[in-house]
Design a protein around this motif. Structure first.
Motif, PDB file in Angstrom:
ATOM      1  N   LEU A 162       0.371  -1.064   0.368  1.00 54.30           N
ATOM      2  CA  LEU A 162       0.030   0.084   0.177  1.00 54.30           C
ATOM      3  C   LEU A 162       1.246   1.288  -0.405  1.00 54.30           C
ATOM      4  N   THR A 184      -9.449  -3.381  -4.225  1.00 50.59           N
ATOM      5  CA  THR A 184      -8.770  -3.157  -3.704  1.00 50.59           C
ATOM      6  C   THR A 184      -8.109  -1.573  -3.693  1.00 50.59           C
ATOM      7  N   GLN A 207      -8.625   0.653  -0.688  1.00 57.49           N
ATOM      8  CA  GLN A 207      -6.778   0.792  -0.004  1.00 57.49           C
ATOM      9  C   GLN A 207      -5.985   1.890  -0.268  1.00 57.49           C
ATOM     10  N   ARG A 255      -4.691   4.960   1.571  1.00 63.09           N
ATOM     11  CA  ARG A 255      -3.588   4.993   2.181  1.00 63.09           C
ATOM     12  C   ARG A 255      -2.901   6.652   1.902  1.00 63.09           C
ATOM     13  N   ASP A 299      -4.010  -3.820   4.719  1.00 62.96           N
ATOM     14  CA  ASP A 299      -5.302  -3.498   3.777  1.00 62.96           C
ATOM     15  C   ASP A 299      -6.385  -3.800   4.981  1.00 62.96           C
ATOM     16  N   MET A 324      -9.066  -2.095   6.192  1.00 65.08           N
ATOM     17  CA  MET A 324      -9.565  -1.653   6.487  1.00 65.08           C
ATOM     18  C   MET A 324     -11.356  -1.391   6.956  1.00 65.08           C
ATOM     19  N   ARG A 383      -9.075   3.346  11.252  1.00 68.98           N
ATOM     20  CA  ARG A 383      -8.625   3.262  10.123  1.00 68.98           C
ATOM     21  C   ARG A 383      -8.360   4.562   8.810  1.00 68.98           C
TER      22      ARG A 383
END
Length: 317
Positions: A114, A144, A147, A151, A229, A231, A244
């Protein structure tokens, strides 16, 4: 929180919205032909935003505001069926649509992270603002890619930070993986390798559903509880979700969940889960559920475009 809406509970209807946005031609063609026309081909500018061979992006449109699409595991350009139709819709509203490749694109996700994705996305945002004079950038993460978007918002500063987020299919990779009978076997193997200092050791090919080479560290990030990951899992407490997602409090954030997402934990109520996620993300977040939609909304393209453009027009008039 700006509000929580489920499916089509908030008028006007999609066809009325398209008409109001100046997309009158959409009403005169069928859903299938419209999707085929918009999704089959795209025109735009191919650009390089960094020194790596993967640092390539594709921009459709010539506006100063950008919607940046970030795909999920195994994705590259044109990650979902809605990318082309969304590009056409936002173009009418004064936005470009930019797609990008990252080190993690296609089968590269197993040896990436990430943090690396966020670094590369920040590079792209700097490029868009400096070289293409972008004044607003909204990141649309799929699966994904959600994420990655979260981030990015946490670590990027200045011109590298987005102005808003759309999280389409923010699901738990961990909870999906836990449905496998051999899940604990591979998790234990990855933990043992980490304990032995072999975090970059490649897991057995069968450990990943798509067969991508994957390090023990990335495997645990995706599939272990509390991993980088992890979250959006439904078994996280409200406090853990806020840890998160709470840094999104200052960013307009739209979460788009699908009622029939095939990758979520069986029995999970999308509306209730979306409300928890939006609450954790703060006062400027909201969630919507696409009734009948699957993970990538392949048969609900117009619904997704409806929701995203309505949200863009509200937050970025």
């Amino acid at each position: 929180m700006d509000g929580f809406y489920v499916g089509g509970s908030s008028p006007p209807l999609p066809s009325q919205l398209f008409h109001n946005w100046g997309l009158e031609s959409i009403e005169s063609v069928s859903e299938v032909s419209w999707m085929q026309k918009r999704a089959a081909t795209m025109e735009g500018t191919l650009l390089r935003y960094g020194s790596g061979s993967c640092h390539v992006a594709f921009t459709s449109g010539k506006h100063l505001r950008h919607v940046l699409v970030v795909g999920g595991l195994t994705d590259g350009l044109m990650a979902t069926r809605y990318v082309g139709p969304l590009a056409a819709a936002v173009d009418r509203c004064g936005w470009c649509l930019t797609q990008t490749l990252l080190s993690s694109s296609h089968h590269g996700y197993g040896t990436s992270s990430l943090d690396r994705d966020a670094e590369e996305l920040s590079m792209l945002l700097h490029h868009l603002r400096k070289e293409r004079m972008a004044n607003e950038v909204v990141v649309v993460g799929h699966s994904t890619g959600c994420q990655d978007a979260v981030r990015l918002a946490a670590v990027a500063v200045g011109d590298g930070r987005p102005d808003g987020l759309v999280l389409q299919a923010p699901v738990s990779d961990r909870e999906c993986f836990e449905q496998r009978e051999d899940a604990q076997e591979f998790l234990q193997l990855a933990r043992e390798r980490m304990e032995q200092g072999e975090e970059e050791a490649i897991m057995p090919r069968e450990a990943d559903a798509c067969g991508a080479p994957m390090t023990a560290k990335r495997f645990l990030s995706l599939y272990d509880k509390g991993g980088d990951d992890d979250m959006f899992s439904s078994d996280l407490t409200d406090e853990e979700l806020e840890e998160r997602l709470g840094h999104l409090d200052d960013l307009p954030t739209l979460m788009v969940l699908s009622e029939k997402d095939e990758f979520v934990k069986p029995g999970l109520d999308a509306a209730e889960h979306g409300a928890r996620l939006a609450s954790a993300a703060g006062r400027r977040s909201r969630a919507e559920v696409i009734q009948g939609g699957d993970h990538s909304l392949k048969d609900h393209t117009r619904n997704l475009v409806d929701v995203v453009v309505r949200w863009l027009n509200w937050h970025f008039p």
